[in-house]
Design an enzyme around this catalytic site. Structure first.
Site, PDB file in Angstrom:
ATOM      1  N   ALA A  13      42.966  46.521  41.548  1.00 11.88           N
ATOM      2  CA  ALA A  13      42.728  47.371  40.369  1.00 11.88           C
ATOM      3  C   ALA A  13      43.119  46.670  39.066  1.00 11.88           C
ATOM      4  CB  ALA A  13      43.510  48.679  40.509  1.00 11.88           C
ATOM      5  N   ASN A  84      38.903  46.678  47.652  1.00 12.39           N
ATOM      6  CA  ASN A  84      38.149  45.845  46.707  1.00 12.39           C
ATOM      7  C   ASN A  84      38.783  44.469  46.490  1.00 12.39           C
ATOM      8  OD1 ASN A  84      36.576  45.211  44.087  1.00 12.39           O
ATOM      9  ND2 ASN A  84      38.721  45.347  43.414  1.00 12.39           N
ATOM     10  N   TYR A 149      35.387  32.163  53.017  1.00 10.66           N
ATOM     11  CA  TYR A 149      35.200  33.394  52.232  1.00 10.66           C
ATOM     12  C   TYR A 149      34.018  34.191  52.800  1.00 10.66           C
ATOM     13  CZ  TYR A 149      33.916  36.335  48.223  1.00 10.66           C
ATOM     14  OH  TYR A 149      33.580  37.389  47.414  1.00 10.66           O
ATOM     15  N   ALA A 152      34.913  35.749  56.111  1.00 13.18           N
ATOM     16  CA  ALA A 152      35.809  36.901  55.960  1.00 13.18           C
ATOM     17  C   ALA A 152      35.028  38.129  55.497  1.00 13.18           C
ATOM     18  CB  ALA A 152      36.927  36.572  54.973  1.00 13.18           C
ATOM     19  N   LYS A 153      34.119  37.944  54.544  1.00 16.35           N
ATOM     20  CA  LYS A 153      33.326  39.079  54.045  1.00 16.35           C
ATOM     21  C   LYS A 153      32.374  39.586  55.131  1.00 16.35           C
ATOM     22  CE  LYS A 153      34.825  39.580  49.793  1.00 16.35           C
ATOM     23  NZ  LYS A 153      35.482  40.821  49.356  1.00 16.35           N
TER      24      LYS A 153
HETATM   25  N1  LIG Z   1      32.796  38.355  40.931  1.00 15.25           N
HETATM   26  C1  LIG Z   1      31.822  38.177  41.792  1.00 15.25           C
HETATM   27  O1  LIG Z   1      30.808  37.497  41.497  1.00 15.25           O
HETATM   28  C2  LIG Z   1      31.874  38.827  43.153  1.00 15.25           C
HETATM   29  C3  LIG Z   1      30.730  38.754  43.950  1.00 15.25           C
HETATM   30  C4  LIG Z   1      30.730  39.358  45.208  1.00 15.25           C
HETATM   31  C5  LIG Z   1      31.868  39.992  45.651  1.00 15.25           C
HETATM   32  N2  LIG Z   1      32.978  40.036  44.859  1.00 15.25           N
HETATM   33  C6  LIG Z   1      34.168  40.703  45.388  1.00 15.25           C
HETATM   34  O2  LIG Z   1      34.546  41.716  44.484  1.00 15.25           O
HETATM   35  C7  LIG Z   1      35.928  42.014  44.663  1.00 15.25           C
HETATM   36  C8  LIG Z   1      36.608  42.092  43.295  1.00 15.25           C
HETATM   37  O3  LIG Z   1      36.548  40.809  42.693  1.00 15.25           O
HETATM   38  P1  LIG Z   1      36.373  40.610  41.115  1.00 15.25           P
HETATM   39  O4  LIG Z   1      35.076  39.952  40.905  1.00 15.25           O
HETATM   40  O5  LIG Z   1      36.688  41.864  40.397  1.00 15.25           O
HETATM   41  O6  LIG Z   1      37.488  39.492  40.868  1.00 15.25           O
HETATM   42  P2  LIG Z   1      38.825  39.463  39.991  1.00 15.25           P
HETATM   43  O7  LIG Z   1      38.552  39.898  38.604  1.00 15.25           O
HETATM   44  O8  LIG Z   1      39.407  38.115  40.230  1.00 15.25           O
HETATM   45  O9  LIG Z   1      39.741  40.576  40.680  1.00 15.25           O
HETATM   46  C9  LIG Z   1      40.290  40.366  41.955  1.00 15.25           C
HETATM   47  C10 LIG Z   1      41.334  41.441  42.202  1.00 15.25           C
HETATM   48  O10 LIG Z   1      41.899  41.239  43.515  1.00 15.25           O
HETATM   49  C11 LIG Z   1      43.315  41.163  43.390  1.00 15.25           C
HETATM   50  N3  LIG Z   1      43.871  40.215  44.334  1.00 15.25           N
HETATM   51  C12 LIG Z   1      43.446  38.963  44.587  1.00 15.25           C
HETATM   52  N4  LIG Z   1      44.286  38.365  45.464  1.00 15.25           N
HETATM   53  C13 LIG Z   1      45.248  39.276  45.735  1.00 15.25           C
HETATM   54  C14 LIG Z   1      46.417  39.245  46.549  1.00 15.25           C
HETATM   55  N5  LIG Z   1      46.779  38.158  47.253  1.00 15.25           N
HETATM   56  N6  LIG Z   1      47.189  40.345  46.600  1.00 15.25           N
HETATM   57  C15 LIG Z   1      46.863  41.452  45.886  1.00 15.25           C
HETATM   58  N7  LIG Z   1      45.791  41.535  45.090  1.00 15.25           N
HETATM   59  C16 LIG Z   1      44.994  40.442  45.028  1.00 15.25           C
HETATM   60  C17 LIG Z   1      43.582  40.666  41.985  1.00 15.25           C
HETATM   61  O11 LIG Z   1      44.889  41.041  41.612  1.00 15.25           O
HETATM   62  P3  LIG Z   1      45.716  40.287  40.419  1.00 15.25           P
HETATM   63  O12 LIG Z   1      44.731  40.090  39.298  1.00 15.25           O
HETATM   64  O13 LIG Z   1      46.775  41.282  40.065  1.00 15.25           O
HETATM   65  O14 LIG Z   1      46.224  39.013  40.982  1.00 15.25           O
HETATM   66  C18 LIG Z   1      42.493  41.379  41.205  1.00 15.25           C
HETATM   67  O15 LIG Z   1      42.893  42.682  40.866  1.00 15.25           O
HETATM   68  C19 LIG Z   1      36.482  40.906  45.557  1.00 15.25           C
HETATM   69  O16 LIG Z   1      36.608  41.389  46.874  1.00 15.25           O
HETATM   70  C20 LIG Z   1      35.398  39.842  45.514  1.00 15.25           C
HETATM   71  O17 LIG Z   1      35.381  39.058  46.689  1.00 15.25           O
HETATM   72  C21 LIG Z   1      33.000  39.468  43.629  1.00 15.25           C
END
Ligand SMILES: NC(=O)c1ccc[n+]([C@@H]2O[C@H](COP(=O)([O-])OP(=O)(O)OC[C@H]3O[C@@H](n4cnc5c(N)ncnc54)[C@H](OP(=O)(O)O)[C@@H]3O)[C@@H](O)[C@H]2O)c1
Length: 252
Positions: A13, A84, A149, A152-153
């Site tokens: 979040a 998420n 990655y 895992a997904k």
């Molecule tokens: N961005 C893309 O293009 C994309 C595409 C497909 C899928 N996704 C998926 O979408 C989801 C959200 O990603 P996002 O794009 O919003 O990326 P983001 O802005 O980097 O956010 C990732 C979030 O996950 C948290 N997180 C990561 N590692 C963690 C850990 N070890 N423990 C607890 N929290 C952790 C982070 O917490 P902190 O910030 O507090 O560290 C952050 O709140 C992910 O599952 C990602 O794989 C993203």
């Protein structure tokens, strides 16, 4: 599901899609439990939404189980679990350390399974609830340089699909959102910027809207953008053709 009054635990979040999802759920009247690692951002979001921040590093042994129990202690129940949080990694598999592999699997696959394991029984006993998973197009197609990655997904997708069969008739729904490329900190954090011109990254708020809509309308599966269904369908019915096209247009 009815979001107003529901207790929603949102992982990841503190940034990107999770941040925007928490804001949207708060607008709709959910009671939020917010988790991530960045305590300052969680505190800011808690102030904006009235939610409860529970900072946790999901890669630490035992931390996920403690988080789930702390959420139950804080709110008495969790009606909506939004799995998420995620971390990426870019680079050849042969260059990865076993620690990097373990971390990717822990955060992206083991953590959502464990959170669901602890929080689902309460939903089943109440006969209502929703577990949402944010996966990735990488898990549906495979991507060079993102093998662990993607695996895992893909594992999360298979877990969600199996759980959905298991929960049929229980009143608890399972939803999967499959995003393409989203404009968040994800790429900088994994150490490799997104460099392609197309597809263009979507704003996180648009993906969050799609996620919340899929929860409210209880959809099993959504793709954002929706045309992503097409490569997935081609790969399913004509895998050799898909691989040829992906190789040619840089999808792999
Ligand atoms: N961005 C893309 O293009 C994309 C595409 C497909 C899928 N996704 C998926 O979408 C989801 C959200 O990603 P996002 O794009 O919003 O990326 P983001 O802005 O980097 O956010 C990732 C979030 O996950 C948290 N997180 C990561 N590692 C963690 C850990 N070890 N423990 C607890 N929290 C952790 C982070 O917490 P902190 O910030 O507090 O560290 C952050 O709140 C992910 O599952 C990602 O794989 C993203």
């Amino acid at each position: 599901m009815r979001v107003r009054g529901a207790v929603a635990l949102v992982t990841g979040a503190s940034s990107g899609i999770g941040w925007a999802t928490a804001l949207r759920l708060a607008e709709l009247g959910a009671r939020l439990i917010l988790t991530g690692r960045d305590t300052e951002r969680l505190a800011m979001l808690a102030t904006m939404t009235g939610g409860t921040p529970l900072a946790t590093d999901l890669s630490e042994p035992g931390a996920v189980t403690r988080l789930a129990r702390a959420a139950l202690d804080a709110a008495g129940r969790v009606d909506l679990l939004v799995n998420n949080a995620g971390e990426g990694h870019a680079g050849r598999f042969t260059a990865m350390s076993s620690e990097q592999v373990a971390r990717l699997v822990a955060v992206n696959l083991s953590a959502p399974i464990e959170l669901t394991r602890v929080l689902l029984p309460g939903m089943v006993s109440r006969g209502t609830g929703h577990v949402a998973f944010v996966t990735s197009i990488a898990g549906r197609t495979g991507v060079a340089g993102e093998a662990v990655y993607s695996a895992a997904k893909a594992g999360v997708d298979a877990f969600a699909e199996s759980l959905r069969f298991e929960l049929a008739g229980s009143g608890v729904r399972v939803g999967v959102l499959v995003p393409g490329v989203v404009r968040t900190a994800f790429f900088d954090r994994r150490g490799a910027a997104y460099q392609r011109q197309r597809p263009r990254p979507l704003p996180a708020a648009r993906v969050a809207d799609a996620l919340v809509r899929s929860i409210v309308t209880e959809r099993d599966e959504s793709f954002t953008p929706s045309w992503l269904r097409l490569p997935v369908a081609i790969r399913a019915v004509a895998p050799a053709t898909y691989r040829r096209l992906a190789g040619r247009f840089g999808g792999s």
